[in-house]
Design a protein around this motif. Structure first.
Motif, mmCIF file in Angstrom:
data_model
loop_
_atom_site.group_PDB
_atom_site.id
_atom_site.type_symbol
_atom_site.label_atom_id
_atom_site.label_comp_id
_atom_site.label_asym_id
_atom_site.label_seq_id
_atom_site.Cartn_x
_atom_site.Cartn_y
_atom_site.Cartn_z
ATOM 1 N N ASN A 217 -22.557 23.292 -71.771
ATOM 2 C CA ASN A 217 -22.369 22.617 -70.486
ATOM 3 C C ASN A 217 -23.207 23.357 -69.451
ATOM 4 O OD1 ASN A 217 -20.441 20.586 -71.281
ATOM 5 N ND2 ASN A 217 -18.979 22.256 -71.545
ATOM 6 N N THR A 219 -24.665 22.470 -66.577
ATOM 7 C CA THR A 219 -24.168 22.268 -65.214
ATOM 8 C C THR A 219 -23.004 21.288 -65.316
ATOM 9 O OG1 THR A 219 -25.497 20.323 -64.642
ATOM 10 C CG2 THR A 219 -26.559 22.485 -64.371
ATOM 11 N N THR A 221 -22.991 18.355 -64.593
ATOM 12 C CA THR A 221 -23.508 17.019 -64.907
ATOM 13 C C THR A 221 -24.521 17.002 -66.055
ATOM 14 O OG1 THR A 221 -25.258 17.250 -63.246
ATOM 15 C CG2 THR A 221 -23.177 16.236 -62.534
ATOM 16 N N ALA A 222 -24.827 18.160 -66.613
ATOM 17 C CA ALA A 222 -25.848 18.242 -67.666
ATOM 18 C C ALA A 222 -25.291 18.972 -68.882
ATOM 19 C CB ALA A 222 -27.098 18.945 -67.163
ATOM 20 N N ARG A 223 -25.637 18.456 -70.068
ATOM 21 C CA ARG A 223 -25.131 19.020 -71.314
ATOM 22 C C ARG A 223 -26.253 19.025 -72.348
ATOM 23 N NH1 ARG A 223 -20.115 15.846 -73.360
ATOM 24 N NH2 ARG A 223 -19.153 16.848 -71.541
ATOM 25 N N ALA A 271 -29.747 16.037 -75.242
ATOM 26 C CA ALA A 271 -29.382 16.347 -73.865
ATOM 27 C C ALA A 271 -28.835 15.102 -73.186
ATOM 28 C CB ALA A 271 -30.586 16.879 -73.089
ATOM 29 N N THR A 272 -27.892 15.315 -72.258
ATOM 30 C CA THR A 272 -27.400 14.233 -71.403
ATOM 31 C C THR A 272 -27.407 14.724 -69.957
ATOM 32 O OG1 THR A 272 -25.061 14.881 -71.529
ATOM 33 C CG2 THR A 272 -25.897 13.408 -73.248
ATOM 34 N N GLN A 273 -27.659 13.809 -69.037
ATOM 35 C CA GLN A 273 -27.689 14.142 -67.608
ATOM 36 C C GLN A 273 -27.053 13.000 -66.826
ATOM 37 O OE1 GLN A 273 -29.088 16.944 -65.621
ATOM 38 N NE2 GLN A 273 -27.747 15.819 -64.228
ATOM 39 N N GLN A 274 -25.992 13.309 -66.097
ATOM 40 C CA GLN A 274 -25.377 12.331 -65.203
ATOM 41 C C GLN A 274 -26.157 12.350 -63.899
ATOM 42 O OE1 GLN A 274 -22.552 10.692 -66.487
ATOM 43 N NE2 GLN A 274 -22.808 9.217 -64.816
ATOM 44 N N VAL A 275 -26.932 11.305 -63.656
ATOM 45 C CA VAL A 275 -27.817 11.321 -62.486
ATOM 46 C C VAL A 275 -27.164 10.704 -61.248
ATOM 47 C CG1 VAL A 275 -29.922 11.370 -63.852
ATOM 48 C CG2 VAL A 275 -28.920 9.168 -63.229
ATOM 49 N N GLN A 280 -26.244 7.483 -66.445
ATOM 50 C CA GLN A 280 -26.377 8.660 -67.289
ATOM 51 C C GLN A 280 -27.634 8.496 -68.150
ATOM 52 O OE1 GLN A 280 -23.746 9.091 -70.721
ATOM 53 N NE2 GLN A 280 -23.519 11.273 -70.335
#
Length: 421
Positions: A217, A219, A221-223, A271-275, A280
Motif C-alpha cells: 500500500n 499511498t 490511493t496507490a497499491r 499496480a492500481t491508482q485511485q485517481v 481507478q
C-alpha cells in the motif's frame, strides 16, 4: 460452516474443469475469475477486491473482510479456421480443411478466505490454470499431425497471508495440480495400409508447485502487487492405442507411454491508482517462462521414442491497462486492453494442435453490489489475432507437411458471485 460450504463445491468444480479452451498465450488460462475480465486482468496482483486474489496474489487476502467466498464461470468460444496453401500430405491431399477446429469450453473457479486474526489469513482456491482443445472435422488434410488435442487441468491452492504492517503484506500458497491430455491423429499418411489407422494417446499425472506474492500500500490511493507462480514438472503416464485395419500395425504401435512436461513459471507486476472518487486506473506486466517446453518426447514403455512434438516455445510478455468507473454506489463499469505474446516462434514451429499467435484483448465489464457484502461481476472480452501462417514439415516422420493460414478469434464471457460475511 465456511469450510463445509467450500468442500461441497469442490467436486462439481473439478467435473466442470474437464472442458476448457485456452485463449491466453499458449495453453495458459488467465480466466481464474470474472471480476478481472472486464479490465483485461490489468492490476490482477494488486486489486484484491474478492477472494479470487488467492490465485493472482495470496497476499491480497489481508485486504478482505473476515470471511469471503467467491465462485465464477468463464465461457470461452474459440475459432480456428485453416486455409490450405500447398500442403504436401500424401494420401490425405485434397481431403478438406477440417472446418472450425475451435469451439466452446468452460472454466469454473471457487475461492474461500478467512481471517484467523487481524493480520493472519488463510484461504483455498480451485481453478484451471492450463487448458486447450482443438478438434478438426473429418476429412482433414492435416489429420496425420492432429485431429484432436485436449489438455485439461485442475488446481487446488491452499494459501496463507500475513499483514507485516500497514504498508506490506506477504502471501504464500501450495499448488496441487492434475493434468490430463488426449491426442488423436492418423498414422503414416504415405502408407496406403495405415492411412486410416487412428492413433489415440491418453496421459495424465499429478504434481506439486507453489506461489508467493507481496502487496504494498504505497499511498492511501496507490497499491503495487508482485506475484510468482513456480513451474510444475509432470511425469505423465498413459497409453497409445492404434485401431486400424492392420492387426499387426495395431499391435506394434499400441502400448504404454510416458513423457515429461514442465509447465511454465509466471511472474506478475501490477499496480492500481485511485485517481478520483469515480476513476481507478490499473496496470499489469507479466512474464511466462514458456521455454520450459522446448519439445515433448513421448516414449513407449520399452523406452523407444514414439513421437516428438517440436514446440520450440519462447518466453512471453503480456501488458494490460485498464480503468474502472464508479457509476453510482451500486454499479461499477470496467474497461481494459491487453497485448498478449504467443510462445510460438514462427510458422515452422506452429502446430496444427496449437495454431497460436499474438493477440489483443478488448474487454468490458460491470460490477453490481445488490446488498452489503454481496457482489456480482459480469465481463466480456473479444480477442483479436492477426492471421497466423503455418508451414509445419513432419514429412520425415510420415505425417506430411501442412502449409497454409489460419483465421482465428475468440470471445470470453464471465460471471462471478462474491460474498463477504
Amino acid at each position: 460452516m465456511a469450510r463445509i460450504t467450500f468442500m461441497k463445491l469442490v467436486p462439481p468444480l473439478c467435473i466442470g474443469l474437464g472442458s476448457s479452451a485456452a485463449f491466453a498465450a499458449g495453453f495458459q488460462l488467465l480466466e481464474q475469475n470474472a471480476s478481472g475480465l472486464g479490465n483485461a486482468y490489468a492490476g490482477s496482483a494488486a486489486v484484491a477486491e474478492n477472494a479470487s486474489t488467492i490465485f493472482y496474489n495470496p497476499a491480497g487476502m489481508t485486504q478482505l473482510r473476515a470471511h469471503e467466498f467467491s465462485a465464477g464461470l468463464a465461457a470461452i468460444g474459440t475459432s480456428f479456421k485453416f486455409s490450405d496453401r500447398g500442403s504436401s500430405v500424401g494420401l490425405l491431399a485434397g481431403t478438406g480443411n477440417g472446418g472450425d477446429a475451435g469451439g466452446w469450453g468452460v472454466v469454473p473457479d471457487g475461492y474461500l478466505s478467512w481471517a484467523l486474526n487481524n493480520d493472519l489469513y488463510v484461504g483455498v482456491g480451485v481453478g484451471a490454470p492450463y487448458g486447450l482443445k482443438t478438434e478438426y472435422g473429418s476429412p482433414w488434410l492435416g489429420a496425420a499431425q492432429s485431429t484432436r488435442f485436449d489438455v485439461r487441468t485442475y488446481n487446488i491452492n491452499p494459501s496463507v497471508a500475513l499483514r507485516v504492517n500497514d504498508t506490506v503484506s506477504l502471501g504464500f500458497g501450495l499448488d496441487w495440480q492434475r493434468l490430463m491430455a488426449e491426442y488423436l491423429r492418423l498414422v503414416a499418411v504415405n502408407n496406403p495400409t495405415n492411412v486410416t489407422s487412428p492413433l489415440k494417446l491418453n496421459m495424465d499425472a499429478n504434481a506439486w508447485g507453489w506461489n508467493v506474492g507481496a502487496l504494498f500500500n504505497v499511498t492511501p490511493t496507490a497499491r503495487v502487487g508482485v506475484s510468482y507462480r513456480s513451474a510444475i514438472s509432470y511425469d505423465l503416464k498413459g497409453n497409445i492405442e492404434v485401431s486400424g485395419p492392420s492387426a499387426a500395425t495395431n499391435a506394434a504401435l499400441s502400448g504404454g507411454a510416458n513423457a515429461s512436461l514442465k509447465v511454465p513459471d509466471v511472474f506478475i507486476l501490477s499496480a492500481t491508482q485511485q485517481v478520483s472518487d469515480k476513476w481507478q486506473m490499473l496496470g499489469d506486466l507479466s512474464w511466462t517462462g514458456w521455454s520450459s517446453i522446448p519439445k515433448l518426447d513421448v516414449l513407449r514403455a520399452s523406452g523407444t521414442l514414439a513421437q516428438t512434438l517440436d514446440t520450440d516455445f519462447r518466453d512471453t510478455w503480456r501488458l494490460a491497462v485498464g480503468a474502472s468507473y464508479q457509476y453510482n454506489e451500486a454499479i461499477k463499469l470496467k474497461f481494459g486492453i491487453a497485448y498478449d505474446q504467443t510462445p510460438v516462434k514462427n510458422e515452422t514451429t506452429r502446430l496444427v494442435s496449437l495454431p497460436d499467435n499474438d493477440r489483443t484483448w478488448l474487454s468490458f465489464g460491470s460490477q453490481w453490489v445488490p446488498t452489503r457484502g454481496s457482489m456480482v461481476d459480469l465481463g466480456i472480452t473479444y480477442l483479436y489475432m492477426s492471421d497466423p501462417s503455418i508451414d509445419n514439415n513432419q514429412a520425415a516422420q510420415g505425417r506430411g507437411r501442412v502449409t497454409g493460414n489460419y483465421s482465428n478469434s475468440a470471445w470470453i464471457l464471465g460471471a462471478q458471485y462474491s460474498h463477504a460475511f
